[in-house]
Design an enzyme around this catalytic site. Structure first.
Site, short mmCIF file in Angstrom:
data_model
loop_
_atom_site.label_atom_id
_atom_site.label_comp_id
_atom_site.label_asym_id
_atom_site.label_seq_id
_atom_site.Cartn_x
_atom_site.Cartn_y
_atom_site.Cartn_z
N THR A 80 -21.86 -3.33 -3.58
CA THR A 80 -22.29 -2.37 -4.60
C THR A 80 -23.80 -2.43 -4.73
OG1 THR A 80 -21.81 -4.06 -6.27
CG2 THR A 80 -20.17 -2.30 -5.97
N LYS A 100 -28.37 -10.77 -3.20
CA LYS A 100 -26.90 -10.84 -3.29
C LYS A 100 -26.54 -12.31 -3.19
CE LYS A 100 -26.67 -8.16 0.44
NZ LYS A 100 -25.62 -7.22 0.09
N ARG A 101 -25.26 -12.67 -3.40
CA ARG A 101 -24.89 -14.06 -3.22
C ARG A 101 -25.30 -14.53 -1.82
NH1 ARG A 101 -21.89 -16.69 -7.45
NH2 ARG A 101 -21.76 -18.44 -6.00
N LYS A 140 -22.83 -12.67 4.82
CA LYS A 140 -23.84 -11.67 4.43
C LYS A 140 -25.10 -11.79 5.30
CE LYS A 140 -22.32 -11.35 -0.45
NZ LYS A 140 -22.23 -9.92 -0.81
N HIS A 147 -10.13 -7.41 -2.87
CA HIS A 147 -11.59 -7.39 -2.75
C HIS A 147 -12.12 -8.08 -1.52
CE1 HIS A 147 -12.98 -5.71 -6.61
NE2 HIS A 147 -11.81 -6.11 -7.05
N LYS A 176 -26.81 0.57 -5.49
CA LYS A 176 -27.91 0.52 -6.48
C LYS A 176 -29.24 0.77 -5.79
CE LYS A 176 -25.35 -3.29 -8.51
NZ LYS A 176 -25.40 -4.77 -8.62
#
Ligand SMILES: *Cc1c(COP(=O)(O)O)cnc(C)c1O
Length: 829
Positions: free
Chosen positions: A670, A562-563, A568, A371, A674
């Protein structure tokens, strides 16, 4: 009459689980009386929720029992999905959708004077995961059941899930989650299938009664794993699979022994210590801590699960030599990778199988999903800690390694560097067990979670393994379940789907393509926009309720949820917001489109920079939201406690989806999927599954910016100097200076210094390098949004072309390429 006939007979004789409205209402009242011990006049909303949950569960149990019966009768290959995390989200709404009784139940409770939405809101979310990885496991078990594949999800029943985040004075505060406080109506405790797990101690050799040389593991302690089962109903099929989560309890025998010696408190203490094992989920995403209890948790649930599979196999009269024929075991990341050594231990030590036979069974059993590409996220355990907890497993890992490295030496004659690189033991400094290596060597299939990620695994993280056995490597792009993320989260949009294309899309998401024909239909577009606006109004209500900040639903909702993590790049979005603000302040007539920036996400409690990023977001909100000069133009909100529940409300209300990780860092994502299937357009880098979303929806309907993964590599090799870039870009320079000089910290020049210094001196995630491209791309977004017809068309096409991102498609690929399993249709009893 035998007990089996008797129970089937009773089932049919009663209407207690019928789906008719009257019997449903009757059962609801019964449950309120006899389960909750309340009557209508004094019951609270919690009581009503519980009564409703039990009523629905009864209807589900019928399918569950039918499924178990069908599986027991047929000896079909079964998937065991091993995951340390299952981020399920609330069960009630999803169950009603999958059973196809949402409308009927809404009506039935309505006739009792209750509002279903209020009751759905009562359910505590089981937050048994950190983020994407745990949520993936949840989507996957939904799809497994929907595709009628025999499967079990195995995991850990943490007493406390991911912490509940509040924001105090702009900072993240972690509060303990207590999801079990009011009980969990969706689980059934199965003490009869408890498993004893050994931990610690030492090994010794001995000769058994048949003169065989054997190894005995003498543990320091044993813990009992008690399974808690929850039904996982497929969408409109009879199949209801099982999620089996293990909870640690003290062994009875041990208590007794100490108790007899008169040490009552000592015995109680032992009990408490044992039960600590599954007390809490480690709140780290992407950066595992080398904590002993975490390895213990991993071993505990894997040992329980393998033992459970053997019980099932034996129950069907299967022999241990056929274990791999009965079970396909998937490792969701390396958290359950110890399973490779545990299965070897069982086969070699307990069943006395020859090594080669045991190894063949083991490798045919396991598949491993990687992952992450972040080197710091690869799990490794210090050898001493590992030996202390799992002495026998370490011996077995050494043996596996010795045999494996022999093969490596034969394959790469004279290449000792390759041997060191591939070894299961990292010997570059302090010695570690490399869990990704154990998982790769012990599995017949290894897969990445998006095309780019799989390619980079082969080129980089697992390159030497790829050179050795290229046939092992697969790529399966992640997906999300359209039942939760569309049917449940976005009912208005789904009503439009139903009227336009029917409702086959929920099971075959590719059918959304049929919406394409309507992309240029003005009346359809009008309804599309009205639905988005409604969703935004609801989200605006939630925002004001949770943060006190009023936002305008007519403004563009620009969302990054998101985290919180440096890779990110939430801070890249922040720089851009400050630049927009700066532009407006310098020229009040500047053409800046009204936008509401919505952030949400948790930071690992020990991740100081991530927590500071939250503080920076709230700080710019505190300035911008209250500056009368930009009123009606820009708003910045941080929604506390991002979770599945809040996600269900946020994704459908987004106009723009921010997917801005540095290329080559996000394995798949993911959240990006969405958003797209809920009609948000993406601004994103060519990273993870963004690339495939762009491919599917078409580059005209997707905003890309920034370096590609290859360009990132090149830029680094050429020697990257962020200060040079910042100096050369007046806008970026001004933004950095504003933060540095304390505009967002009331003159405090220290507060955000770590972020600024990181940017100037390291910029590990290359914000500066991508800044100009991001900023230009945001102007392109502005232009597109101003053209309402164009934007709506793009939104429709994003949804229409998002079919690939159903987790049903992912699971079908796993079933075909890795697990080799086929559906079993379940007749109702
Ligand atoms: C989907 C989801 C994630 C993953 O989001 P990414 O944007 O892919 O990182 C994390 N947490 C929750 C609650 C989710 O629903």
């Amino acid at each position: 009459m035998s007990p089996t006939e008797l129970s089937a007979d009773l089932l049919h004789a009663s209407d207690r689980t019928s789906l008719s409205k009257d019997s449903f209402k009757r059962a609801f009242i019964d449950n309120l009386f006899y389960t909750q011990g309340k009557f209508l006049q004094v019951a609270t909303h919690k009581d009503y929720y519980q009564a409703l949950a039990y009523t629905v569960r009864d209807r589900l149990l019928y399918r569950w029992v039918s499924t178990a019966t069908a599986y027991t009768g047929q000896v079909s290959r079964t998937v065991s999905y091993l995951s340390a995390e299952f981020l399920m989200g609330p069960s009630l709404g999803n169950t009603l959708i999958n059973l196809g009784i949402l409308d009927e139940v809404r009506q039935a409770v309505g006739e009792l004077g209750l509002d279903l939405t209020d009751l759905l809101d009562q359910e505590a979310e089981p937050g048994l995961g950190n983020g994407g990885l745990g949520r993936l496991a949840a989507c996957f078990i939904d799809s497994l059941a929907t595709l009628e594949l025999p499967a079990l999800g195995y995991g850990i029943r943490y007493e406390h899930g991911i912490f509940y985040q509040t924001i105090v004075d702009g900072w993240q505060v972690e509060n303990t989650d207590n999801w079990l406080r009011y009980g969990n109506p969706w689980e059934i405790r199965r003490p009869e299938w408890s498993v004893e797990v050994k931990i610690g101690g030492f090994t010794e050799t001995y000769t058994d009664t048949e003169d065989r040389h054997r190894v005995r593991w003498v543990p320091a302690k044993t813990v009992v794993g008690v399974p808690f089962d929850s039904p996982i109903p497929g969408y409109r099929v009879n199949t209801a699979n099982t999620l089996r989560l293990w909870s640690a309890e003290a062994t009875q025998s041990f208590d007794f022994e100490v108790f007899n010696r008169g040490d009552y408190l000592g015995a109680v203490n032992k009990k408490v210590t044992s039960e600590n094992l599954t007390k809490i989920l480690y709140p780290n995403d992407e950066t595992p801590q080398g904590k002993e209890l975490r390895l213990e948790q991993q071993y505990f649930f894997v040992a329980c699960s393998l033992h459970d599979m053997i019980r099932i196999l034996k129950g069907q009269g299967g022999s241990i030599e056929r274990f791999h024929e009965k079970f396909a075991v998937q490792l969701n990341d390396t958290h359950p990778a110890i399973g490779v050594a545990e299965l070897m231990r069982i086969l070699v030590d307990d069943y006395l199988l020859p090594w080669n036979d045991a190894w063949s069974i083991t490798t045919q059993t396991f598949g491993y999903t990687n992952h992450t590409l972040l080197p710091e996220a690869l799990e490794r355990w210090p050898l001493d800690l590992f030996r202390r907890l799992l002495p026998r497993h370490l011996e077995l890992i050494f043996e596996i390694n010795e045999r494996f490295l022999h093969d490596v030496r034969v394959a790469f004659l004279g290449d000792e560097a390759r041997v060191r690189a591939l070894s299961l033991i990292d010997e570059t400094g302090e010695r570690y067990v490399r869990m990704a290596h154990l998982a790769t060597v012990g599995s017949h299939a290894v897969n990445g979670v998006a095309t780019l990620h799989s390619d980079l695994l082969k080129k980089d993280v697992l390159a030497d393994f790829y050179a050795l056995s290229p046939q092992k490597f697969h790529s399966i792009t992640n997906g999300v379940t359209p039942r939760r993320w569309l049917a449940l989260a976005n009912p208005r949009l789904c009503e439009l789907f139903r009227e336009t294309i029917g409702d086959g899309w929920a099971k075959e998401l590719d059918q959304l393509r049929r919406l394409e024909r309507h992309a240029d239909d003005a009346a359809f577009a009008e309804r599309w926009r009205a639905i988005k606006l409604d969703n935004k109004r609801q989200l605006a209500d939630l925002i004001v309720q949770r943060t006190g900040i009023e936002v305008d639903p007519e403004s563009m909702f620009d969302v990054q949820v998101k985290r919180i993590h440096e890779y990110k790049r939430q801070h890249l979005a922040v720089l851009q917001i400050i630049a927009m603000y700066h532009r407006l302040k310098s020229d009040p007539n500047a053409e800046v489109l009204p936008r509401t920036f919505i952030f949400s996400g948790k930071a690992a409690p020990g991740y100081a920079i991530a927590k500071l990023m939250i503080r920076l977001i709230t700080a710019i909100g505190d300035v911008i939201n209250y500056d009368p000069e930009v009123r009606g133009r820009l708003k910045v909100v941080f929604m506390p406690n991002f979770s599945v529940t809040t996600g269900q409300r946020i994704y459908p209300g987004a106009d723009l989806s921010e997917q801005i990780s540095l290329a080559g860092k996000e394995a798949s994502g993911t959240g990006n999927m969405k958003f797209a299937m809920n009609g948000a357009l993406t601004i994103g880098t060519m990273d993870g599954a963004n690339i495939e979303i762009c491919e599917e929806v078409g580059s005209d309907n997707f905003f890309t910016f920034g370096m590609t993964a290859a360009q990132v590599e090149e830029r680094r090799r050429a020697g990257y100097d962020p200060r040079e870039v910042i100096e050369a870009n007046p806008e970026l320079h001004a933004v950095v200076e504003l933060i540095r000089n304390g505009l967002f910290s009331r003159g405090d020049t220290e507060l955000f210094k770590p972020i600024i210094d990181g940017l100037l001196w390291h910029d590990t995630y290359m914000l500066a390098a991508d800044y100009a491209s991001y900023s230009d791309c945001q102007l392109e977004v502005d232009r597109a949004y101003r053209d309402t017809a164009r934007w709506t068309r793009m939104s429709i096409l994003n949804v229409a072309r998002s079919g690939k991102f159903s987790s049903d498609r992912s699971i079908q690929e796993y079933a075909d390429k890795i697990w080799k399993v086929t559906p079993v249709s379940v007749p109702l009893l």
